[in-house]
Design a protein around this motif. Sequence first.
Motif, PDB file in Angstrom:
ATOM      1  N   ASP A 101      -3.794  -3.010  -5.575  1.00 28.97           N
ATOM      2  CA  ASP A 101      -2.553  -2.676  -4.865  1.00 28.97           C
ATOM      3  C   ASP A 101      -2.836  -1.985  -3.528  1.00 28.97           C
ATOM      4  N   ILE A 102      -3.943  -1.249  -3.466  1.00 29.46           N
ATOM      5  CA  ILE A 102      -4.202  -0.386  -2.313  1.00 29.46           C
ATOM      6  C   ILE A 102      -4.520  -1.173  -1.043  1.00 29.46           C
ATOM      7  N   VAL A 103      -4.913  -2.438  -1.216  1.00 28.28           N
ATOM      8  CA  VAL A 103      -5.233  -3.259  -0.027  1.00 28.28           C
ATOM      9  C   VAL A 103      -3.962  -3.685   0.718  1.00 28.28           C
ATOM     10  N   VAL A 104      -2.819  -3.574   0.020  1.00 29.99           N
ATOM     11  CA  VAL A 104      -1.536  -3.901   0.669  1.00 29.99           C
ATOM     12  C   VAL A 104      -1.062  -2.662   1.423  1.00 29.99           C
ATOM     13  N   LYS A 105      -0.719  -2.813   2.683  1.00 27.30           N
ATOM     14  CA  LYS A 105      -0.317  -1.671   3.503  1.00 27.30           C
ATOM     15  C   LYS A 105       0.975  -1.043   2.981  1.00 27.30           C
ATOM     16  N   PRO A 106       1.229   0.223   3.345  1.00 28.39           N
ATOM     17  CA  PRO A 106       2.463   0.886   2.889  1.00 28.39           C
ATOM     18  C   PRO A 106       3.700   0.083   3.266  1.00 28.39           C
ATOM     19  N   TYR A 107       4.683   0.141   2.389  1.00 30.39           N
ATOM     20  CA  TYR A 107       5.915  -0.615   2.581  1.00 30.39           C
ATOM     21  C   TYR A 107       6.745  -0.038   3.728  1.00 30.39           C
ATOM     22  N   SER A 108       6.884   1.296   3.749  1.00 35.55           N
ATOM     23  CA  SER A 108       7.780   1.888   4.749  1.00 35.55           C
ATOM     24  C   SER A 108       7.343   3.281   5.202  1.00 35.55           C
ATOM     25  N   SER A 109       6.135   3.707   4.831  1.00 32.90           N
ATOM     26  CA  SER A 109       5.733   5.098   5.039  1.00 32.90           C
ATOM     27  C   SER A 109       4.352   5.190   5.679  1.00 32.90           C
ATOM     28  N   PRO A 110       3.974   6.380   6.152  1.00 40.25           N
ATOM     29  CA  PRO A 110       2.647   6.516   6.750  1.00 40.25           C
ATOM     30  C   PRO A 110       1.512   6.446   5.732  1.00 40.25           C
ATOM     31  N   TYR A 111       1.799   6.792   4.476  1.00 41.77           N
ATOM     32  CA  TYR A 111       0.752   6.818   3.449  1.00 41.77           C
ATOM     33  C   TYR A 111       1.135   5.959   2.248  1.00 41.77           C
ATOM     34  N   LYS A 112       0.120   5.608   1.491  1.00 43.03           N
ATOM     35  CA  LYS A 112       0.326   5.018   0.172  1.00 43.03           C
ATOM     36  C   LYS A 112      -0.320   6.001  -0.805  1.00 43.03           C
ATOM     37  N   ILE A 113       0.496   6.612  -1.649  1.00 45.88           N
ATOM     38  CA  ILE A 113       0.033   7.736  -2.477  1.00 45.88           C
ATOM     39  C   ILE A 113       0.061   7.323  -3.946  1.00 45.88           C
ATOM     40  N   TYR A 114      -1.054   7.568  -4.615  1.00 45.30           N
ATOM     41  CA  TYR A 114      -1.183   7.233  -6.039  1.00 45.30           C
ATOM     42  C   TYR A 114      -1.325   8.531  -6.833  1.00 45.30           C
ATOM     43  N   ILE A 115      -0.420   8.749  -7.785  1.00 43.84           N
ATOM     44  CA  ILE A 115      -0.468   9.935  -8.646  1.00 43.84           C
ATOM     45  C   ILE A 115      -0.945   9.498 -10.032  1.00 43.84           C
ATOM     46  N   VAL A 116      -2.118   9.999 -10.422  1.00 41.95           N
ATOM     47  CA  VAL A 116      -2.694   9.659 -11.732  1.00 41.95           C
ATOM     48  C   VAL A 116      -2.614  10.898 -12.615  1.00 41.95           C
ATOM     49  N   ASP A 117      -1.594  10.967 -13.468  1.00 40.70           N
ATOM     50  CA  ASP A 117      -1.466  12.097 -14.394  1.00 40.70           C
ATOM     51  C   ASP A 117      -2.393  11.860 -15.590  1.00 40.70           C
ATOM     52  N   GLU A 118      -2.783  12.927 -16.262  1.00 47.80           N
ATOM     53  CA  GLU A 118      -3.708  12.857 -17.417  1.00 47.80           C
ATOM     54  C   GLU A 118      -4.980  12.102 -17.046  1.00 47.80           C
ATOM     55  N   ALA A 119      -5.491  12.367 -15.851  1.00 44.77           N
ATOM     56  CA  ALA A 119      -6.627  11.595 -15.338  1.00 44.77           C
ATOM     57  C   ALA A 119      -7.900  11.793 -16.157  1.00 44.77           C
ATOM     58  N   PRO A 135      -8.699   2.764   2.340  1.00 46.47           N
ATOM     59  CA  PRO A 135      -7.971   2.547   3.594  1.00 46.47           C
ATOM     60  C   PRO A 135      -7.520   3.889   4.161  1.00 46.47           C
ATOM     61  N   LEU A 136      -7.304   3.960   5.448  1.00 47.06           N
ATOM     62  CA  LEU A 136      -6.933   5.212   6.102  1.00 47.06           C
ATOM     63  C   LEU A 136      -5.616   5.779   5.564  1.00 47.06           C
ATOM     64  N   TYR A 137      -4.743   4.894   5.093  1.00 46.72           N
ATOM     65  CA  TYR A 137      -3.416   5.332   4.640  1.00 46.72           C
ATOM     66  C   TYR A 137      -3.386   5.765   3.168  1.00 46.72           C
ATOM     67  N   ALA A 138      -4.511   5.704   2.472  1.00 50.45           N
ATOM     68  CA  ALA A 138      -4.536   5.940   1.025  1.00 50.45           C
ATOM     69  C   ALA A 138      -4.747   7.408   0.677  1.00 50.45           C
ATOM     70  N   VAL A 139      -3.963   7.907  -0.274  1.00 49.10           N
ATOM     71  CA  VAL A 139      -4.156   9.249  -0.849  1.00 49.10           C
ATOM     72  C   VAL A 139      -4.053   9.111  -2.367  1.00 49.10           C
ATOM     73  N   ILE A 140      -5.111   9.534  -3.067  1.00 48.86           N
ATOM     74  CA  ILE A 140      -5.136   9.446  -4.538  1.00 48.86           C
ATOM     75  C   ILE A 140      -5.153  10.859  -5.105  1.00 48.86           C
ATOM     76  N   LEU A 141      -4.190  11.164  -5.975  1.00 51.95           N
ATOM     77  CA  LEU A 141      -4.060  12.492  -6.574  1.00 51.95           C
ATOM     78  C   LEU A 141      -4.365  12.396  -8.066  1.00 51.95           C
ATOM     79  N   LEU A 142      -5.477  12.992  -8.479  1.00 53.23           N
ATOM     80  CA  LEU A 142      -5.881  12.979  -9.883  1.00 53.23           C
ATOM     81  C   LEU A 142      -5.471  14.298 -10.527  1.00 53.23           C
TER      82      LEU A 142
END
Length: 330
Positions: free
Chosen positions: A101-119, A138-145
């Motif tokens: 999914d991360i290779v697809v650019k953000p739909y409408s925002s500056p970032y694409k943020i992934y929240i992984v709960d119970e990582a 990618p520069l726009y990616a933020v992953i939150l574990l």
Amino acid sequence: MAGFKDIIGHEQIIGHLQNAIASDKVSHAYILNGPDQSGKLMLAEAFATALQCEKKGAEGCMECHSCKQALSHNQPDIIYVRHEKPNTIAVDDIREQINQDIVVKPYSSPYKIYIVDEAEKMNPSAQNALLKTIEEPPLYAVILLLTTKADSFLPTVLSRCIRLNIKPVPDEKIRDFLMKNYQIPDYQAEISVAFAQGNVGKAIQLAASDNFKELKDSAVQLMKRVKDIEIYEMGEAVKQISNFKLSINDYFDIMMIWYRDVLMYKATIDINSLIFKEQVYEIKKQASNSSYHGIQKILEALEKAKIRLNANVNFDLVIELLLLTIKENS
């Protein structure tokens, strides 16, 4: 979902995240590490909301289109990673929901943020799959574990993330919050706060829980009369405690707080330091009738009982032995 301004405590972490936004030095991967209900998800959501806010401040405005979407969990570029297996985040979960999914650019925002709960539930294969993405994101990616056990991650994953450890929130902040927002009396707030040990989510859950009130009342009634229980009545007392078998560690913790109150009063004769202030008469009576050594033996017996039950020793036997020790030393 809340903004940073709505979060109780965690000023250091909030400051770090807001500085990252303000200085445009947002990392591609963060680990938020702390106990269950300690505020990890609130912090992650507040961070994600602020990053995507159309007003581009260090705090989500809660008024723009993006913030309103985030509030209703419908912001297309804030993605919650799900897993079907209750105890495992598998490699396919990471590949399908992040890597592909991360290779697809953000739909409408500056970032694409992934929240992984119970990582912490990511198995080694899933972690290795994630590693490939966080090594060259990618520069726009933020992953939150979000995790309760950051040390269970592979060293290679840990080394590529910024780790933020959740610290306990001061008791007075939680107490004031509970009394203001849940309209509970001070003594009930004190018990919830003492029990929660700096965990705001747990304190809120306890303050609002009828089950916890029932458990607490049962434990307190037992502590008040345990010295007078005859040996032949022990079976009935054990039966009473067995009603709370699924929450036995909580039951023990209530008992420990009670005897710490007894110890505190015996040492200081100060009722202001007590958690069970509404039971001050009983606390005073037990403090005058108990020795320091006896109270210490009770606290040690409670710790031993926890260990024995975790080792699957017979429940009734453990409880009966504990009650006898309390009776002998009260």
